[in-house]
Design a protein around this motif. Structure first.
Motif, PDB file in Angstrom:
ATOM      1  N   GLY A   9       8.298 -95.258 -48.043  1.00 40.37           N
ATOM      2  CA  GLY A   9       8.514 -95.613 -49.440  1.00 40.37           C
ATOM      3  C   GLY A   9       7.349 -95.192 -50.321  1.00 40.37           C
ATOM      4  N   ILE A  10       7.475 -95.507 -51.567  1.00 33.08           N
ATOM      5  CA  ILE A  10       6.432 -95.209 -52.547  1.00 33.08           C
ATOM      6  C   ILE A  10       5.155 -95.943 -52.145  1.00 33.08           C
ATOM      7  CG2 ILE A  10       5.757 -95.528 -54.965  1.00 33.08           C
ATOM      8  CD1 ILE A  10       8.732 -95.257 -55.682  1.00 33.08           C
ATOM      9  N   ALA A  11       4.029 -95.239 -52.227  1.00 33.82           N
ATOM     10  CA  ALA A  11       2.695 -95.788 -51.934  1.00 33.82           C
ATOM     11  C   ALA A  11       2.557 -96.283 -50.504  1.00 33.82           C
ATOM     12  CB  ALA A  11       2.335 -96.891 -52.925  1.00 33.82           C
ATOM     13  N   SER A  12       3.262 -95.619 -49.574  1.00 37.27           N
ATOM     14  CA  SER A  12       3.169 -96.036 -48.168  1.00 37.27           C
ATOM     15  C   SER A  12       2.132 -95.240 -47.379  1.00 37.27           C
ATOM     16  CB  SER A  12       4.537 -95.922 -47.489  1.00 37.27           C
ATOM     17  OG  SER A  12       4.976 -94.573 -47.491  1.00 37.27           O
ATOM     18  N   GLY A  13       1.531 -94.224 -48.026  1.00 37.96           N
ATOM     19  CA  GLY A  13       0.482 -93.456 -47.363  1.00 37.96           C
ATOM     20  C   GLY A  13       0.903 -92.094 -46.860  1.00 37.96           C
ATOM     21  N   LYS A  14       2.075 -91.630 -47.257  1.00 37.58           N
ATOM     22  CA  LYS A  14       2.555 -90.317 -46.802  1.00 37.58           C
ATOM     23  C   LYS A  14       1.588 -89.197 -47.174  1.00 37.58           C
ATOM     24  CE  LYS A  14       6.416 -90.519 -49.026  1.00 37.58           C
ATOM     25  NZ  LYS A  14       6.358 -91.783 -49.726  1.00 37.58           N
ATOM     26  N   SER A  15       1.105 -89.214 -48.395  1.00 39.12           N
ATOM     27  CA  SER A  15       0.189 -88.159 -48.852  1.00 39.12           C
ATOM     28  C   SER A  15      -1.090 -88.148 -48.022  1.00 39.12           C
ATOM     29  CB  SER A  15      -0.144 -88.322 -50.327  1.00 39.12           C
ATOM     30  OG  SER A  15       1.012 -88.168 -51.109  1.00 39.12           O
ATOM     31  N   SER A  16      -1.579 -89.308 -47.680  1.00 34.64           N
ATOM     32  CA  SER A  16      -2.799 -89.394 -46.853  1.00 34.64           C
ATOM     33  C   SER A  16      -2.556 -88.813 -45.463  1.00 34.64           C
ATOM     34  CB  SER A  16      -3.253 -90.846 -46.729  1.00 34.64           C
ATOM     35  OG  SER A  16      -3.593 -91.359 -47.994  1.00 34.64           O
ATOM     36  N   ALA A  27       1.184 -77.090 -40.129  1.00 36.14           N
ATOM     37  CA  ALA A  27       2.016 -76.629 -41.236  1.00 36.14           C
ATOM     38  C   ALA A  27       2.753 -77.840 -41.792  1.00 36.14           C
ATOM     39  CB  ALA A  27       3.009 -75.587 -40.748  1.00 36.14           C
ATOM     40  N   VAL A  28       2.865 -77.905 -43.098  1.00 37.37           N
ATOM     41  CA  VAL A  28       3.550 -79.024 -43.741  1.00 37.37           C
ATOM     42  C   VAL A  28       4.674 -78.470 -44.606  1.00 37.37           C
ATOM     43  CG1 VAL A  28       3.320 -80.900 -45.410  1.00 37.37           C
ATOM     44  CG2 VAL A  28       1.516 -80.504 -43.720  1.00 37.37           C
ATOM     45  N   ILE A  29       5.847 -79.004 -44.409  1.00 34.06           N
ATOM     46  CA  ILE A  29       7.007 -78.660 -45.222  1.00 34.06           C
ATOM     47  C   ILE A  29       7.314 -79.889 -46.058  1.00 34.06           C
ATOM     48  CG2 ILE A  29       9.446 -78.038 -45.197  1.00 34.06           C
ATOM     49  CD1 ILE A  29       8.897 -76.746 -42.418  1.00 34.06           C
ATOM     50  N   ASP A  30       7.116 -79.786 -47.343  1.00 29.20           N
ATOM     51  CA  ASP A  30       7.286 -80.922 -48.248  1.00 29.20           C
ATOM     52  C   ASP A  30       8.688 -80.872 -48.856  1.00 29.20           C
ATOM     53  OD1 ASP A  30       7.224 -82.792 -50.324  1.00 29.20           O
ATOM     54  OD2 ASP A  30       5.089 -82.428 -50.696  1.00 29.20           O
ATOM     55  N   VAL A  31       9.533 -81.775 -48.412  1.00 31.63           N
ATOM     56  CA  VAL A  31      10.918 -81.781 -48.864  1.00 31.63           C
ATOM     57  C   VAL A  31      11.017 -82.182 -50.337  1.00 31.63           C
ATOM     58  CG1 VAL A  31      13.225 -82.743 -48.426  1.00 31.63           C
ATOM     59  CG2 VAL A  31      11.731 -82.192 -46.525  1.00 31.63           C
ATOM     60  N   ASP A  32      10.070 -82.956 -50.834  1.00 40.63           N
ATOM     61  CA  ASP A  32      10.075 -83.276 -52.261  1.00 40.63           C
ATOM     62  C   ASP A  32       9.908 -82.010 -53.104  1.00 40.63           C
ATOM     63  OD1 ASP A  32      10.430 -85.983 -51.842  1.00 40.63           O
ATOM     64  OD2 ASP A  32       8.290 -86.449 -51.964  1.00 40.63           O
ATOM     65  N   VAL A  33       9.042 -81.122 -52.655  1.00 35.27           N
ATOM     66  CA  VAL A  33       8.853 -79.846 -53.343  1.00 35.27           C
ATOM     67  C   VAL A  33      10.136 -79.026 -53.265  1.00 35.27           C
ATOM     68  CG1 VAL A  33       7.576 -77.664 -53.319  1.00 35.27           C
ATOM     69  CG2 VAL A  33       6.357 -79.829 -53.010  1.00 35.27           C
ATOM     70  N   MET A  34      10.753 -79.001 -52.096  1.00 32.14           N
ATOM     71  CA  MET A  34      12.008 -78.258 -51.933  1.00 32.14           C
ATOM     72  C   MET A  34      13.111 -78.814 -52.821  1.00 32.14           C
ATOM     73  SD  MET A  34      12.272 -77.534 -47.929  1.00 32.14           S
ATOM     74  CE  MET A  34      11.088 -76.444 -47.173  1.00 32.14           C
ATOM     75  N   ALA A  35      13.156 -80.135 -52.955  1.00 28.17           N
ATOM     76  CA  ALA A  35      14.187 -80.757 -53.781  1.00 28.17           C
ATOM     77  C   ALA A  35      14.068 -80.305 -55.231  1.00 28.17           C
ATOM     78  CB  ALA A  35      14.090 -82.276 -53.691  1.00 28.17           C
ATOM     79  N   ARG A  36      12.844 -80.092 -55.688  1.00 32.01           N
ATOM     80  CA  ARG A  36      12.651 -79.579 -57.040  1.00 32.01           C
ATOM     81  C   ARG A  36      12.989 -78.088 -57.120  1.00 32.01           C
ATOM     82  NH1 ARG A  36      10.173 -84.110 -57.475  1.00 32.01           N
ATOM     83  NH2 ARG A  36       8.764 -84.925 -59.022  1.00 32.01           N
ATOM     84  N   HIS A  37      12.712 -77.382 -56.051  1.00 33.56           N
ATOM     85  CA  HIS A  37      12.945 -75.942 -56.003  1.00 33.56           C
ATOM     86  C   HIS A  37      14.443 -75.602 -56.064  1.00 33.56           C
ATOM     87  CE1 HIS A  37      12.230 -71.757 -54.867  1.00 33.56           C
ATOM     88  NE2 HIS A  37      13.160 -71.917 -53.951  1.00 33.56           N
ATOM     89  N   VAL A  38      15.252 -76.300 -55.292  1.00 31.55           N
ATOM     90  CA  VAL A  38      16.670 -75.925 -55.174  1.00 31.55           C
ATOM     91  C   VAL A  38      17.486 -76.226 -56.423  1.00 31.55           C
ATOM     92  CG1 VAL A  38      16.643 -76.153 -52.660  1.00 31.55           C
ATOM     93  CG2 VAL A  38      17.447 -78.071 -54.061  1.00 31.55           C
ATOM     94  N   VAL A  39      16.921 -76.972 -57.368  1.00 37.37           N
ATOM     95  CA  VAL A  39      17.657 -77.261 -58.604  1.00 37.37           C
ATOM     96  C   VAL A  39      17.159 -76.427 -59.784  1.00 37.37           C
ATOM     97  CG1 VAL A  39      18.292 -79.589 -57.865  1.00 37.37           C
ATOM     98  CG2 VAL A  39      16.214 -79.266 -59.217  1.00 37.37           C
ATOM     99  N   GLN A  40      16.370 -75.407 -59.510  1.00 35.98           N
ATOM    100  CA  GLN A  40      15.900 -74.522 -60.571  1.00 35.98           C
ATOM    101  C   GLN A  40      17.042 -73.619 -61.031  1.00 35.98           C
ATOM    102  OE1 GLN A  40      12.593 -72.440 -58.805  1.00 35.98           O
ATOM    103  NE2 GLN A  40      11.145 -74.033 -59.376  1.00 35.98           N
ATOM    104  N   PRO A  41      16.965 -73.165 -62.289  1.00 38.22           N
ATOM    105  CA  PRO A  41      17.991 -72.241 -62.784  1.00 38.22           C
ATOM    106  C   PRO A  41      18.138 -71.036 -61.860  1.00 38.22           C
ATOM    107  CG  PRO A  41      16.589 -72.965 -64.586  1.00 38.22           C
ATOM    108  CD  PRO A  41      15.961 -73.477 -63.315  1.00 38.22           C
ATOM    109  N   GLY A  42      19.371 -70.639 -61.646  1.00 33.71           N
ATOM    110  CA  GLY A  42      19.662 -69.496 -60.787  1.00 33.71           C
ATOM    111  C   GLY A  42      20.034 -69.888 -59.371  1.00 33.71           C
ATOM    112  N   TYR A  43      19.814 -71.122 -58.999  1.00 33.21           N
ATOM    113  CA  TYR A  43      20.150 -71.588 -57.660  1.00 33.21           C
ATOM    114  C   TYR A  43      21.506 -72.293 -57.677  1.00 33.21           C
ATOM    115  CZ  TYR A  43      15.509 -70.407 -56.059  1.00 33.21           C
ATOM    116  OH  TYR A  43      14.369 -69.719 -55.722  1.00 33.21           O
ATOM    117  N   PRO A  44      22.234 -72.233 -56.562  1.00 32.76           N
ATOM    118  CA  PRO A  44      23.575 -72.842 -56.524  1.00 32.76           C
ATOM    119  C   PRO A  44      23.604 -74.318 -56.911  1.00 32.76           C
ATOM    120  CG  PRO A  44      23.228 -71.480 -54.576  1.00 32.76           C
ATOM    121  CD  PRO A  44      21.905 -71.546 -55.307  1.00 32.76           C
ATOM    122  N   ALA A  45      22.617 -75.095 -56.478  1.00 31.31           N
ATOM    123  CA  ALA A  45      22.617 -76.527 -56.797  1.00 31.31           C
ATOM    124  C   ALA A  45      22.481 -76.745 -58.305  1.00 31.31           C
ATOM    125  CB  ALA A  45      21.498 -77.252 -56.046  1.00 31.31           C
TER     126      ALA A  45
END
Length: 105
Positions: A9-16, A27-45
């Motif tokens: 959850g929020i403030a649970s220490g994920k970033s740390s 290697a870190v794959i940040d799904v929050d970053v991906m969630a913002r990426h897939v809704v950019q103009p030009g993408y199917p979502a």
């Protein structure tokens, strides 16, 4: 190679924890970053979100207005499920692509 999923959850220490992983060379794959990426103009979502929720969810530059969209789905579970049905498959695709890239390295 092994995969670790980090949730919480929020403030649970994920970033740390992510910082520790990165310091260890993971290697870190940040799904929050991906969630913002897939809704950019030009993408199917993005296209599908506009089709379903209307142009009122757009900023002047064509980006999704996250505040407006959030307000539309906040108290409406059916609309939230619809948004998730649009975005989650696209996020999973991106996550799999990134995972495969790291696997090949």
């Amino acid at each position: 190679m092994f995969l670790v999923g980090l949730t919480g959850g929020i403030a649970s220490g994920k970033s740390s924890v992510i910082q520790v992983f990165q310091q260890l060379g993971c290697a870190v794959i940040d799904v929050d970053v991906m969630a913002r990426h897939v809704v950019q103009p030009g993408y199917p979502a993005h296209r599908r979100i506009v089709e379903v929720f209307g142009t009122e969810v757009l900023l002047e530059n064509g980006d999704i207005n996250r505040k407006v969209l959030g307000d539309l789905i906040f108290n409406q579970p059916d609309r939230r499920q619809l948004l998730n049905a649009i975005t989650h498959p696209e996020i999973r695709k991106e996550m799999m692509k990134e995972t495969f890239k790291y696997f090949l390295r």
